[in-house]
Design an enzyme around this catalytic site. Structure first.
Site: not given
Length: 382
Positions: A92, A105, A112, A116, A119, A299, A342
């Site tokens: 994305e 972005c 990834c 984290c 995330c 979020n 984010c």
């Protein structure tokens, strides 16, 4: 016959490609401008190139964008694209319009590997690195789509942040040529101050980037001490906070800005207490790092097991930092109605790392007990 996707090359790489075709360097510059400044993908349109070169390019090269699977536009004007990168993977990119800038972005990996806790991308796991062309293709498509969409002839995207899916510094070989294309005056001509690489703290690559292609840097800090950061950002176990902050100081010698931005995701009862703010102040004073803090409202997504800090607590936290003389902002949430805010970028990843299983084990293990909410003590909330 296999053809070369010219989005893979920075100007030096394109010049080398043209030399193999028996062409001089200035032809590469012309070609670079056609591709990136004008958004051309059909060599026949490139009328100031010699016909013989256009004929060579037709059989040896292509300008191939990423297929767009979906496009969503937020109520606030934010646009999110899902790009197909093959083999069941999709990444994305997000365009965020502001009065004085347009920010894109960009993703650097399909998934990834850092993992984290807060995330959404990390919970999806990791499939592979993106190539230089796949990184640049996100900017190439977005810039030229937006010019048509917004009926503008001038440049729309003024800022690029490598804050999409992935850890950019774990894809260093592809990242640097992509950055050079973004910065090149024959392509997008972006200022080094307006291109930001966000990292969770890959210390050796921070030093390399400072030497090879210094741009603005944001560091995903998210905790004021190693015990907490070990759980929130697992990479901290390899490169603890003290090593990271010393790398930041070294980077500032080369950086186009005189500060590092520390990103700090506000997690309810986890890292948002008054003592955490005081520890952050002491941390940056001890290490003498010139910095600003960007506090990010979390979020939430179900798999994280975490909640967003209440706004009064976020503001109290910001006030503590500001009163200590640290420049502090609270990020405005954009695009959350289309999952473009984010930490929400998840794409579609063919995970090779069993991330969901590992995350579940971490949530159930003893070492994550530090993440349990603590008693709320901040008087500013009342």
């Amino acid at each position: 016959m296999t053809t070369a996707n010219l989005l893979e090359f920075d100007l030096e790489g394109l010049a080398a490609f043209c030399e193999k075709l028996g062409e001089k360097r200035f032809r590469a510059t012309q070609l670079f401008r056609w591709i990136h400044q004008r958004g051309a993908s059909d060599f026949a349109q490139m009328t100031d190139l010699a016909k013989s070169l256009r004929e060579k390019l037709a059989t040896t090269a292509r300008v191939e964008a990423l297929p767009v699977l979906t496009q969503h536009e937020s109520r606030d004007g934010t646009i999110k694209w899902l790009f197909d990168v093959g083999d069941g993977n999709a990444v994305e990119a997000v365009f965020i319009p502001e009065d004085d800038r347009g920010t894109l972005c960009v993703s650097s990996q399909a998934g990834c590997a850092v993992g984290c806790r807060f995330c959404s991308t990390g919970h999806q796991g990791f499939s592979r690195n993106l190539s230089t062309g796949e990184i640049v293709a996100q900017l190439w498509f977005a810039e030229h789509f937006l010019r048509k969409h917004l009926k503008r002839d001038d440049r729309v995207i003024s800022n690029v942040v490598m804050m999409g899916m992935g850890e950019p510094l774990q894809n260093y070989t592809a990242l640097v040529p992509a950055l050079r294309t973004m910065l090149d005056d024959n392509a997008y001509g972006l200022s080094r101050r307006r291109v930001t690489v966000s990292t969770s703290g890959v210390v050796p690559m921070i030093d390399r980037l400072g030497a090879d292609c210094p741009v603005a840097m944001a560091v995903s800090l998210h905790a004021p001490n190693d015990a907490l950061r070990d759980d929130l950002v697992p990479l901290n176990r390899k490169y603890p906070i003290a090593e990271l902050l010393e790398a930041c100081k070294r980077y500032l010698v080369h950086a186009p800005r005189d500060f590092i931005t520390f990103e700090y995701c506000m997690l309810d009862g986890v890292n948002d207490q008054p003592e955490h703010a005081r520890q952050l102040v002491e941390l940056v004073r001890t290490h003498g790092v010139s910095c600003k803090f960007n506090l990010i409202p979390f979020n939430p997504f179900p798999a994280s097991g975490l909640l967003r800090s209440p706004q009064p607590r976020v503001l109290a936290f910001a006030r503590t930092l500001s009163e200590a003389g640290l420049v502090t902002t609270v990020r405005k949430t954009r695009g959350d109605d289309i999952d473009a805010a984010c930490g929400q970028l998840a794409g579609d990843v063919k995970d090779r790392t069993r991330a969901a299983e590992r995350m579940a084990q971490r949530r159930g293990s003893e070492r994550t007990i530090v993440l349990h909410p603590v008693r709320k003590t901040a008087p500013q909330e009342h």
